[in-house]
Scaffold this active site. Structure first.
Site, PDB file in Angstrom:
ATOM      1  N   HIS A 156     -13.238   0.976  -8.899  1.00 29.13           N
ATOM      2  CA  HIS A 156     -11.787   0.780  -8.770  1.00 29.13           C
ATOM      3  C   HIS A 156     -11.192   0.360 -10.121  1.00 29.13           C
ATOM      4  CE1 HIS A 156      -8.067  -0.710  -6.644  1.00 29.13           C
ATOM      5  NE2 HIS A 156      -8.039  -1.494  -7.714  1.00 29.13           N
ATOM      6  N   GLU A 157     -11.810  -0.633 -10.753  1.00 34.11           N
ATOM      7  CA  GLU A 157     -11.303  -1.111 -12.043  1.00 34.11           C
ATOM      8  C   GLU A 157     -11.496  -0.077 -13.147  1.00 34.11           C
ATOM      9  OE1 GLU A 157      -9.493  -3.661 -11.883  1.00 34.11           O
ATOM     10  OE2 GLU A 157     -10.137  -4.255  -9.887  1.00 34.11           O
ATOM     11  N   HIS A 160      -8.624   2.227 -13.353  1.00 34.16           N
ATOM     12  CA  HIS A 160      -7.523   1.620 -14.111  1.00 34.16           C
ATOM     13  C   HIS A 160      -7.780   1.773 -15.611  1.00 34.16           C
ATOM     14  CE1 HIS A 160      -5.277  -0.296 -10.915  1.00 34.16           C
ATOM     15  NE2 HIS A 160      -6.299  -1.014 -10.495  1.00 34.16           N
TER      16      HIS A 160
END
Length: 911
Positions: A156-157, A160
């Site tokens: 998920h990170e 980003h």
């Protein structure tokens, strides 16, 4: 209009060109190499943390591989281990890996228990992020129920960080109306769950049904969407990878375009997979046909700092007082900036190299003074940069490997042979920081910084701008603890005439004060110098060096907190004042300011963005006054006020990152950047929970029909914030960039207004729509736009893809305000049905005086909600006149029943 997707791709690809990033990550045959995960020096020694990091990446790699349709995996990772941890045979010295260029930081949270993973993102949709942040407790698996497994959260990170996508939930707006129905902000919309509220008082909480706000039709504050623990929906990772069934990113097929989340707001309703597909990584890879190997890890332990100055003393250094200014800046670096315990050496060069000092360990003032005496006193000869670099490598290798060492290279001259040593530089493992002095420094100089991850700076011949001292002042260690690094509090210069005074104050706040140094320089004669501490006591003990034309005062112990005043008097000369300090305590994080440009090369008319990050530890400092001073090679300076308002160049409001577009090109060549930040009464620096892009804090889960609540997020009350105001001053170098393609004056207007990114809408009085946004400018976020175009549609995709043909709102009375002002516009929808349950979507475009148009704003939706009428009150019938003393059997019971029926009717009426 043209193809939306193709235009977005061209924009994203253009933004990536020349992007400024110190990351060492490389994509090689589908595998990401060179990932740096750094353990903060203040994290207590714990070997299991290293294994936890390995486990996270190992778990994440196959999850990433499947989520990206077999395109990407994690190939190699370097783990940076603090210097104070015990050494081991398997720990080796880093090469180019530093804390400053780490992709992932592992650090203790400022607020105990606040272990929320997040990624710093300064840029727009599709632009790479800065750094992922984890805490030791998160990596230890202590937050599994709240955030999900460490490996899944890492993916998920990573999305980003690497691809510039955003979250598909929204902490600031958890619900929205669509087709008259209340929906949770999520992606995809097929994720199931329940709406529930927790009423908490003291240490206990009671579940309650969610209440509906009759004015908006939405749930009132405190309502949560609690998902089912077991789902079948596979998307989306950017909503919550903690849901076991979620293994994919949202695509255009299942993306929830109407949800008001950051991904839709910042990426023009595109799904995360569409943004990833347009990335540079995706375009240069094809799916693998075999399973990827497991990640490999290297364990790197930070060692003592090793730095060698390589200084130009060629004949051109006699111009513009450059040699003396080099001595002033060099003395600041050796006396104050380089850390205690470091090893330092010095090489000078003209047409050949000259070793001025072998490596010496700095243990006391004696070593510092001895090194300052080796700074060059005479300038003559040609320029051979490679000779200086090779000599520096030889000096370092007499005691150490060049891996992880640093070279500070200053030159003012051209050298067409500089590329001959590029391969040696790459193989050395040394980090090279470059300082270009004056307008003629070698054009290839920045290549040395870029290939080694060093800092690139530029200083003009304008002494009053203090650029050379700022450049050397920015060269604190990239690996030391924050408490060890020098922090610049002030940097100011002024040319005085006829016994004029240069007066001012320097704020010393409670987070700094140790090792504080005041440094004054002049160009002809020593000025009159008056320094006083916050109590008004005059400071004595200035050390005056007339040969270098400088004086300095070292404050013993810890400098007093408050405003230190200075008064400098001189005639017909230029004075500068520089103040540096260090953290007052090893346990109290100092307030720090770091700044950068969005790219290291600016091609007219592409705008550059200036960023300044102001934090204390992991907490942002808000409401500071922040100014960027940008100086061109012509000596022209432009002052920009940087803002943390979530508009224009600023990606996120109140995250402690202040931003602004730079469009004031005046010539081709190098530009230097300096940032000044002030806090206090008019800029109350307040430490708050940052607005973070990261994994969602899951409120709880539904298992077997029952809600199991997770611990609540640690909250910071507003009362606490008000007590944390802090007065401070900081200046910092933001490095330099190179501009090209700038036409001769007068420079034509090629800059449109910036995109409006914070448009908001709400229903007002069941008839009107109230819009608010931050005004763009004539040139991005500067000046004033000429007019606004507002369009509405019942279809969100029609509005996005056919904005020109959509229904236009009458804005004849709407006159744009100055950039960064708040705009408010109220209108009644016309020529379109607007009744109870109607959904309307709205977007705004700004136009400037040259008829240049901004990109279409973020699209917002409103849903008309007219609450049902309140039932009329049912009157309570009067009780019969019954004589309770009557002897009729049962009459007293009849009276009680009659009264009870009346009360029942009243309760029904009140609902």
């Amino acid at each position: 209009m043209g193809s939306f997707k193709s235009s977005v791709f061209i924009l994203v690809f253009h933004l990536l060109e020349g992007a400024l990033s110190n990351s060492l990550i490389q994509l090689n045959n589908n595998g990401y190499e060179g990932i740096v995960i750094a353990i903060d020096p203040n994290v207590p020694e714990d070997e299991t943390l290293i294994q936890n990091i390995k486990d996270m990446v190992t778990q994440a790699s196959p999850y990433l591989f499947e989520a990206t349709e077999k395109r990407f995996y994690f190939k190699s990772v370097a783990i940076l281990i603090p210097e104070k941890w015990k050494t081991k045979p398997e720990y080796v010295r880093p090469k180019l890996e530093t804390y400053k260029n780490a992709d992932v930081q592992v650090a203790e949270p400022n607020t105990p228990g606040d272990d929320e993973p997040y990624t710093e993102q300064m840029g727009k949709c599709g632009e790479k992020g800065e750094r992922i942040n984890f805490t030791p407790d998160f990596l230890a698996g202590k937050k599994l129920d709240i955030y999900g497994s460490q490996g899944r959260v890492f993916v998920h990170e990573w999305a980003h960080l690497r691809w510039g996508v955003f979250d598909e939930y929204n902490n600031n707006q958890k619900f929205y109306l669509l087709n008259g129905k209340r929906e949770a902000v999520r992606c995809s919309a097929r994720i199931t769950g329940k709406y529930e509220a927790l009423q908490c008082q003291g240490g206990s909480c009671i579940p309650k049904p969610c209440k509906i706000d009759t004015a908006t039709g939405l749930f009132k504050e405190g309502c949560k969407f609690v998902p089912n623990k077991h789902q079948t929906e596979k998307a989306s990772i950017m909503f919550s990878p903690s849901i076991n069934s979620v293994v994919q990113f949202c695509t255009e097929k299942n993306h929830n375009k109407e949800a008001p989340n950051p991904q839709n707001q910042k990426c023009n309703l595109r799904s995360t997979w569409e943004v990833i597909r347009d990335s540079e990584d995706f375009l240069k890879t094809t799916p693998m046909t075999t399973q990827p190997p497991a990640p490999t890890f290297s364990l790197l332990q930070i060692g003592q700092r090793i730095v060698c100055l390589v200084l130009d003393k060629s004949g051109s250094m006699t111009n513009g007082d450059r040699l003396n200014r080099l001595n002033q800046a060099g003395k600041l670096f050796l006396l104050q900036i380089v850390e205690q315990g470091s090893w330092a050496g010095m090489v000078t060069f003209d047409s050949a190299a000259h070793v001025q000092s072998e490596l010496v360990q700095i243990n006391s003032a004696a070593e510092r003074d001895a090194l300052t005496k080796r700074l060059p006193a005479v300038a003559a000869g040609g320029t051979s940069i490679c000779s200086g670099l090779r000599s520096a490598f030889a000096v370092i290798r007499k005691k150490f490997s060049t891996d992880g060492s640093e070279i500070v290279l200053l030159t003012d001259g051209e050298d067409n042979t500089i590329s001959s040593c590029f391969n040696e530089v790459k193989q050395s493992g040394a980090v090279i920081h470059t300082v270009a002095l004056g307008p003629s420094a070698a054009k290839e100089l920045e290549e040395l910084s870029k290939m080694t991850g060093g800092l690139q700076t530029y200083a003009s011949d304008q002494a009053q701008n203090n650029g050379l001292i700022d450049a050397f002042g920015a060269l604190s260690s990239g690996n030391g603890a924050a408490s060890q690094r020098a922090i610049q509090l002030e940097s100011r210069g002024l040319t005085l005439q006829n016994n004029q005074w240069m007066n001012g104050t320097v704020l010393v706040d409670s987070t700094v004060g140790k090792d504080t140094l005041f440094l004054i320089t002049w160009t002809t004669q020593p000025p009159q110098i008056l320094l006083s501490d916050p109590s008004g006591k005059k400071q004595d003990g200035l050390v005056v060096d007339t040969s270098t034309r400088m004086a300095y005062l070292q404050i013993p112990g810890t400098a007093k907190v408050g405003a230190w005043s200075y008064s400098l008097k001189a005639s017909s000369q230029t004075l500068t004042l520089t103040v540096t300090s260090r953290a007052s305590s090893a346990t109290l994080p100092p307030i720090t300011v770091t700044s950068k440009m969005s790219k290291d090369q600016g091609k007219f008319p592409s705008p550059m963005a200036v960023y300044a990050k102001i934090h204390q530890g992991s907490s942002p400092i808000l409401r500071a006054t922040v100014t960027a001073i940008i100086e061109s090679v012509n000596g022209k300076t432009v002052n920009l006020e940087l803002l943390d308002n979530g508009a224009g160049a600023d990606a996120t409001k109140d995250d402690g990152i202040y931003s602004r577009y730079f469009t004031a090109y005046d010539t081709n060549g190098r530009y230097s950047v300096k940032v000044r930040a002030l806090g206090g009464i008019n800029a109350a620096g307040q430490r708050v929970r940052p607005q973070q892009n990261g994994a969602m804090h899951m409120p709880g889960w539904i298992e077997n029909g029952e809600i199991k609540w997770n611990p609540r997020r640690p909250e910071i009350s507003k009362n606490d914030l008000d007590s944390n105001q802090v007065c401070f001053s900081r200046t910092t170098s933001g490095g330099s960039f190179v501009a090209s393609g700038v036409p001769q004056a007068p420079i034509p207007d090629h800059f449109p207004p910036c995109q409006i990114t914070d448009l908001k809408a709400k229903i007002q009085g069941n008839k009107f729509i109230n819009l608010t946004w931050t005004a763009p400018g004539d040139d991005y976020d500067h000046g004033r736009a000429l007019k606004y175009i507002i369009k509405i549609s019942a279809s969100i995709l029609d509005l996005r893809d056919n904005f020109t043909e959509s229904l236009q709102v009458n804005t004849s009375d709407l006159i744009p305000k100055e950039a960064n002002s708040k705009e408010v516009f109220v209108f009644t929808p016309e020529n379109i049905p607007f009744e109870n349950g109607t959904d309307l979507f709205i977007a705004v475009q700004a136009v400037d005086k040259s008829n240049l148009k901004s990109e279409i704003s973020n699209i917002v939706g409103v849903s008309l909600f007219i609450p049902p009428p309140t039932p009329p009150e049912i009157p309570t019938p009067p009780c019969p006149d019954i004589n309770v003393n009557s002897t009729i059997p049962g009459l007293h019971i009849l009276k009680i029943m009659w009264k009870w029926l009346g009360e029942l009717q009243l309760s029904v009426a009140l609902g």
